[in-house]
Design a protein around this motif. Sequence first.
Motif, PDB file in Angstrom:
ATOM      1  N   ARG A 155      31.536 -34.975 -34.260  1.00 46.87           N
ATOM      2  CA  ARG A 155      31.627 -33.798 -35.127  1.00 46.87           C
ATOM      3  C   ARG A 155      31.034 -32.571 -34.453  1.00 46.87           C
ATOM      4  O   ARG A 155      30.018 -32.660 -33.771  1.00 46.87           O
ATOM      5  N   VAL A 156      31.681 -31.443 -34.671  1.00 47.75           N
ATOM      6  CA  VAL A 156      31.210 -30.158 -34.163  1.00 47.75           C
ATOM      7  C   VAL A 156      31.083 -29.228 -35.359  1.00 47.75           C
ATOM      8  O   VAL A 156      32.013 -29.109 -36.155  1.00 47.75           O
ATOM      9  N   VAL A 157      29.917 -28.602 -35.486  1.00 48.90           N
ATOM     10  CA  VAL A 157      29.670 -27.717 -36.619  1.00 48.90           C
ATOM     11  C   VAL A 157      29.371 -26.310 -36.115  1.00 48.90           C
ATOM     12  O   VAL A 157      28.498 -26.116 -35.271  1.00 48.90           O
ATOM     13  N   LEU A 158      30.117 -25.342 -36.637  1.00 44.64           N
ATOM     14  CA  LEU A 158      29.867 -23.925 -36.383  1.00 44.64           C
ATOM     15  C   LEU A 158      29.251 -23.360 -37.653  1.00 44.64           C
ATOM     16  O   LEU A 158      29.812 -23.514 -38.742  1.00 44.64           O
ATOM     17  N   ARG A 159      28.097 -22.722 -37.505  1.00 48.48           N
ATOM     18  CA  ARG A 159      27.439 -22.058 -38.625  1.00 48.48           C
ATOM     19  C   ARG A 159      27.232 -20.598 -38.263  1.00 48.48           C
ATOM     20  O   ARG A 159      26.891 -20.280 -37.129  1.00 48.48           O
ATOM     21  N   ALA A 160      27.413 -19.731 -39.245  1.00 47.49           N
ATOM     22  CA  ALA A 160      27.184 -18.307 -39.033  1.00 47.49           C
ATOM     23  C   ALA A 160      26.858 -17.654 -40.368  1.00 47.49           C
ATOM     24  O   ALA A 160      27.266 -18.134 -41.427  1.00 47.49           O
ATOM     25  N   VAL A 161      26.132 -16.558 -40.293  1.00 44.38           N
ATOM     26  CA  VAL A 161      25.817 -15.756 -41.476  1.00 44.38           C
ATOM     27  C   VAL A 161      26.664 -14.491 -41.399  1.00 44.38           C
ATOM     28  O   VAL A 161      26.634 -13.775 -40.404  1.00 44.38           O
ATOM     29  N   VAL A 162      27.430 -14.250 -42.453  1.00 43.56           N
ATOM     30  CA  VAL A 162      28.311 -13.088 -42.505  1.00 43.56           C
ATOM     31  C   VAL A 162      27.584 -11.971 -43.239  1.00 43.56           C
ATOM     32  O   VAL A 162      27.322 -12.085 -44.438  1.00 43.56           O
ATOM     33  N   PRO A 163      27.223 -10.890 -42.525  1.00 45.10           N
ATOM     34  CA  PRO A 163      26.531  -9.782 -43.190  1.00 45.10           C
ATOM     35  C   PRO A 163      27.412  -9.151 -44.276  1.00 45.10           C
ATOM     36  O   PRO A 163      28.630  -9.049 -44.125  1.00 45.10           O
TER      37      PRO A 163
END
Length: 157
Positions: free
Chosen positions: A120-128
């Motif tokens: 598994r590959v997880v991309l996490r990001a916070v969208v301003p």
Amino acid sequence: SGSTLLADHYHDVPLLSQAWGIGKIGLPFVDGHTLSLLGIPIPLSADTTFIASVRYLGALHLRVEEIAANVDAAQATTRVAGVALQVLRSLQASDASQDPAKAALGDFLNSAKVQQQDNRVVLRAVVPASLLENLLSSSGSTDMPGSMEPAPAPPAQ
């Protein structure tokens, strides 16, 4: 009975996600048995499962998980995603303008993290919030996202 894809992966959706989706890649991105985007081959198989979710925790948290066929495929995705993020970050950093929309895009790119665990590959990001507002306000115009300038009026005849 319903979708087996949903039944198989619903438990993988993060708790309290306000929006989420589970799916596999399909047309128009798959050409034969290779996946490409704008003619560029991407190292994902056509049967790769994705789980995407968003949660609002004072800011919009985006999470996209790939369930790859095996560990080697997950490693390939992790490498490609890491390189893509580095390139995007360097392009963003090279633009030293004081444009708030570009700064918000930079914040988004800087928050993005890619992690691999087994297949598994997880991309996490916070969208301003300012990036969301900018994208929503420019979605009706023909200008590039990030441009807050109105389109010029056509010349009078």
